[in-house]
Scaffold this motif. Structure first.
Motif, PDB file in Angstrom:
ATOM      1  N   ASP A   1     -66.088 -79.053 -44.766  1.00 35.45           N
ATOM      2  CA  ASP A   1     -65.116 -80.124 -45.004  1.00 35.45           C
ATOM      3  C   ASP A   1     -63.869 -79.997 -44.138  1.00 35.45           C
ATOM      4  OD1 ASP A   1     -66.751 -81.230 -46.971  1.00 35.45           O
ATOM      5  OD2 ASP A   1     -65.925 -79.926 -48.531  1.00 35.45           O
ATOM      6  N   VAL A   2     -63.742 -78.873 -43.414  1.00 35.28           N
ATOM      7  CA  VAL A   2     -62.566 -78.708 -42.556  1.00 35.28           C
ATOM      8  C   VAL A   2     -62.957 -78.700 -41.080  1.00 35.28           C
ATOM      9  CG1 VAL A   2     -61.325 -77.442 -44.340  1.00 35.28           C
ATOM     10  CG2 VAL A   2     -62.625 -76.165 -42.627  1.00 35.28           C
ATOM     11  N   GLU A   3     -64.195 -79.078 -40.781  1.00 38.78           N
ATOM     12  CA  GLU A   3     -64.632 -79.117 -39.389  1.00 38.78           C
ATOM     13  C   GLU A   3     -63.755 -80.078 -38.592  1.00 38.78           C
ATOM     14  OE1 GLU A   3     -68.752 -80.077 -39.298  1.00 38.78           O
ATOM     15  OE2 GLU A   3     -69.395 -78.146 -40.129  1.00 38.78           O
ATOM     16  N   GLY A   4     -63.303 -79.624 -37.436  1.00 40.16           N
ATOM     17  CA  GLY A   4     -62.443 -80.439 -36.588  1.00 40.16           C
ATOM     18  C   GLY A   4     -60.984 -80.423 -36.976  1.00 40.16           C
ATOM     19  N   THR A   5     -60.646 -79.685 -38.048  1.00 42.00           N
ATOM     20  CA  THR A   5     -59.254 -79.601 -38.512  1.00 42.00           C
ATOM     21  C   THR A   5     -58.621 -78.315 -38.004  1.00 42.00           C
ATOM     22  OG1 THR A   5     -59.838 -80.798 -40.548  1.00 42.00           O
ATOM     23  CG2 THR A   5     -57.752 -79.583 -40.541  1.00 42.00           C
ATOM     24  N   SER A   6     -57.395 -78.388 -37.573  1.00 43.40           N
ATOM     25  CA  SER A   6     -56.686 -77.180 -37.137  1.00 43.40           C
ATOM     26  C   SER A   6     -56.361 -76.291 -38.332  1.00 43.40           C
ATOM     27  CB  SER A   6     -55.389 -77.552 -36.410  1.00 43.40           C
ATOM     28  OG  SER A   6     -55.663 -78.236 -35.211  1.00 43.40           O
ATOM     29  N   LEU A   7     -56.374 -74.990 -38.102  1.00 41.10           N
ATOM     30  CA  LEU A   7     -56.026 -74.012 -39.127  1.00 41.10           C
ATOM     31  C   LEU A   7     -54.636 -73.464 -38.814  1.00 41.10           C
ATOM     32  CD1 LEU A   7     -59.397 -72.022 -39.204  1.00 41.10           C
ATOM     33  CD2 LEU A   7     -58.777 -74.056 -40.534  1.00 41.10           C
ATOM     34  N   ILE A   8     -53.823 -73.325 -39.833  1.00 45.25           N
ATOM     35  CA  ILE A   8     -52.479 -72.764 -39.667  1.00 45.25           C
ATOM     36  C   ILE A   8     -52.441 -71.449 -40.418  1.00 45.25           C
ATOM     37  CG2 ILE A   8     -50.012 -73.189 -39.912  1.00 45.25           C
ATOM     38  CD1 ILE A   8     -50.657 -76.171 -40.118  1.00 45.25           C
ATOM     39  N   ALA A   9     -52.129 -70.369 -39.720  1.00 48.12           N
ATOM     40  CA  ALA A   9     -52.216 -69.052 -40.333  1.00 48.12           C
ATOM     41  C   ALA A   9     -51.207 -68.093 -39.724  1.00 48.12           C
ATOM     42  CB  ALA A   9     -53.630 -68.487 -40.157  1.00 48.12           C
ATOM     43  N   PHE A  10     -50.970 -66.994 -40.439  1.00 42.40           N
ATOM     44  CA  PHE A  10     -50.171 -65.908 -39.897  1.00 42.40           C
ATOM     45  C   PHE A  10     -50.966 -65.237 -38.778  1.00 42.40           C
ATOM     46  CE2 PHE A  10     -47.303 -66.484 -43.307  1.00 42.40           C
ATOM     47  CZ  PHE A  10     -46.175 -65.703 -43.061  1.00 42.40           C
ATOM     48  N   PRO A  11     -50.300 -64.449 -37.929  1.00 44.48           N
ATOM     49  CA  PRO A  11     -51.010 -63.751 -36.849  1.00 44.48           C
ATOM     50  C   PRO A  11     -52.004 -62.723 -37.379  1.00 44.48           C
ATOM     51  CG  PRO A  11     -48.649 -63.845 -36.408  1.00 44.48           C
ATOM     52  CD  PRO A  11     -48.839 -64.297 -37.821  1.00 44.48           C
ATOM     53  N   GLU A  12     -52.801 -62.157 -36.472  1.00 45.73           N
ATOM     54  CA  GLU A  12     -53.752 -61.106 -36.826  1.00 45.73           C
ATOM     55  C   GLU A  12     -53.050 -60.006 -37.608  1.00 45.73           C
ATOM     56  OE1 GLU A  12     -56.913 -60.823 -36.496  1.00 45.73           O
ATOM     57  OE2 GLU A  12     -57.478 -62.403 -35.098  1.00 45.73           O
ATOM     58  N   GLY A  13     -53.771 -59.434 -38.565  1.00 46.26           N
ATOM     59  CA  GLY A  13     -53.186 -58.403 -39.415  1.00 46.26           C
ATOM     60  C   GLY A  13     -52.852 -58.916 -40.801  1.00 46.26           C
ATOM     61  N   CYS A  14     -52.935 -60.232 -40.984  1.00 49.03           N
ATOM     62  CA  CYS A  14     -52.667 -60.847 -42.283  1.00 49.03           C
ATOM     63  C   CYS A  14     -53.927 -60.797 -43.142  1.00 49.03           C
ATOM     64  CB  CYS A  14     -52.206 -62.291 -42.099  1.00 49.03           C
ATOM     65  SG  CYS A  14     -52.031 -63.211 -43.641  1.00 49.03           S
ATOM     66  N   ALA A  15     -53.828 -60.247 -44.346  1.00 53.15           N
ATOM     67  CA  ALA A  15     -54.987 -60.134 -45.233  1.00 53.15           C
ATOM     68  C   ALA A  15     -55.467 -61.508 -45.691  1.00 53.15           C
ATOM     69  CB  ALA A  15     -54.647 -59.268 -46.441  1.00 53.15           C
TER      70      ALA A  15
END
Length: 290
Positions: free
Chosen positions: A179-193
């Motif tokens: 359901d999120v195909e084609g949607t951008s993901l917003i996340a913290f940088p690598e190292g975030c659990a």
């Protein structure tokens, strides 16, 4: 080798020589020199290279210095804990930004009120960054997102969190990864659990195949989601601190959604301040109605 000898050794290092160390320790220089020689004799190594009037740490002395600092600190902490001395000095805490925003304010306010002689220094960062700083002795304790895998750390579980996906209000209902195909993901940088939880929910080893916007602030993440930039995964408690934000909330399976925030410290090195912090959480839990 005893702690008294280590204190003399560390003082010589800190002061840059025997005479200054003797003045600081209120001893005569010959007494300090004798202590250093006794320490060297007991360990069977030279701790200093002597160059005229100056002393330089030998390789063995460099190794001992780290242990000396740790043993002296442990000795002081043990004396404070056993004697019931009130915590004082600096308490260097680490915490996730989410925990800092949603959980810590009343706890830290209560701790500061009860122990005014402790100066709190708070550092925020990702789960992995905080663990590294704790291992490197840059922090005394930290609130992270998952039980540590490092064997030299101990922990106690504190806050039960529920992670949710958020999107703009007009986004279609999200039940599955497709359901999120084609949607951008917003996340913290690598190292975030939490980023790793999102990866598992997506069935991926990393977010490399996806369009990812990396941000280091939940306010910025929520603002971007509200504007329709993408979706994000975050603790519901963080969103509850922003009651006027208009986003859609989407549940993920409990296996990924339920997560517990632990307080973590180095095994065998619980200072009086960390012990007091733990006790504050314990008393707070007991006072809550069941």
């Amino acid at each position: 080798m005893d702690v008294a000898d280590l204190r003399v050794f560390k003082s010589v290092v800190d002061e840059g020589g025997v005479i200054r160390a003797a003045s600081k320790l209120h001893r005569v220089p010959s007494s300090v020199t004798m202590r250093i020689k006794q320490l060297e004799s007991s360990m069977g190594v030279k701790l200093f290279h002597r160059d005229r009037q100056r002393l330089h740490l030998s390789p063995a002395g460099e190794l001992l210095l780290d242990y000396a600092q740790r043993l002296i600190q442990l000795s002081d902490e043990a004396r404070e804990v056993v004697s019931g001395t009130a915590p004082r000095g600096v308490l260097r805490l680490g915490a996730l930004e989410s925990t800092t925003a949603s959980r810590l304010p009343p706890i830290l306010a209560g701790f500061h009120s009860r122990y005014p002689d402790v100066r709190l220094e708070l550092t925020t960062g990702t789960n992995d960054a905080l663990v590294s700083q704790l291992v490197e002795r840059k922090l005394d304790a930290a609130f992270i997102a998952e039980p540590p895998t490092v064997r030299t750390l101990d922990h106690v579980a504190l806050f039960a969190e529920r992670l949710i996906l958020i999107s703009s209000p007009d986004h279609r209902l999200i039940k599955h990864a497709r359901d999120v195909e084609g949607t951008s993901l917003i996340a913290f940088p690598e190292g975030c659990a939490y980023r790793r939880v999102l990866q598992r929910w997506l069935g991926s080893d990393s977010l490399a195949p996806f369009r990812v916007i990396e941000l280091s602030s939940y306010h910025a993440i929520v603002a971007c989601v509200t504007a329709g930039t993408g979706i994000a995964l975050l603790p519901e408690a963080v969103l509850d601190t922003m009651p006027h934000v208009k986003v859609a909330r989407h549940a993920i399976p409990n296996a990924q959604a339920k997560i517990t925030t632990p307080l973590v410290w180095r095994r065998g090195e619980m200072s009086a301040s960390v012990l007091a912090l733990r006790a504050l959480f314990a008393s707070s839990s007991r006072s809550k109605p069941s």
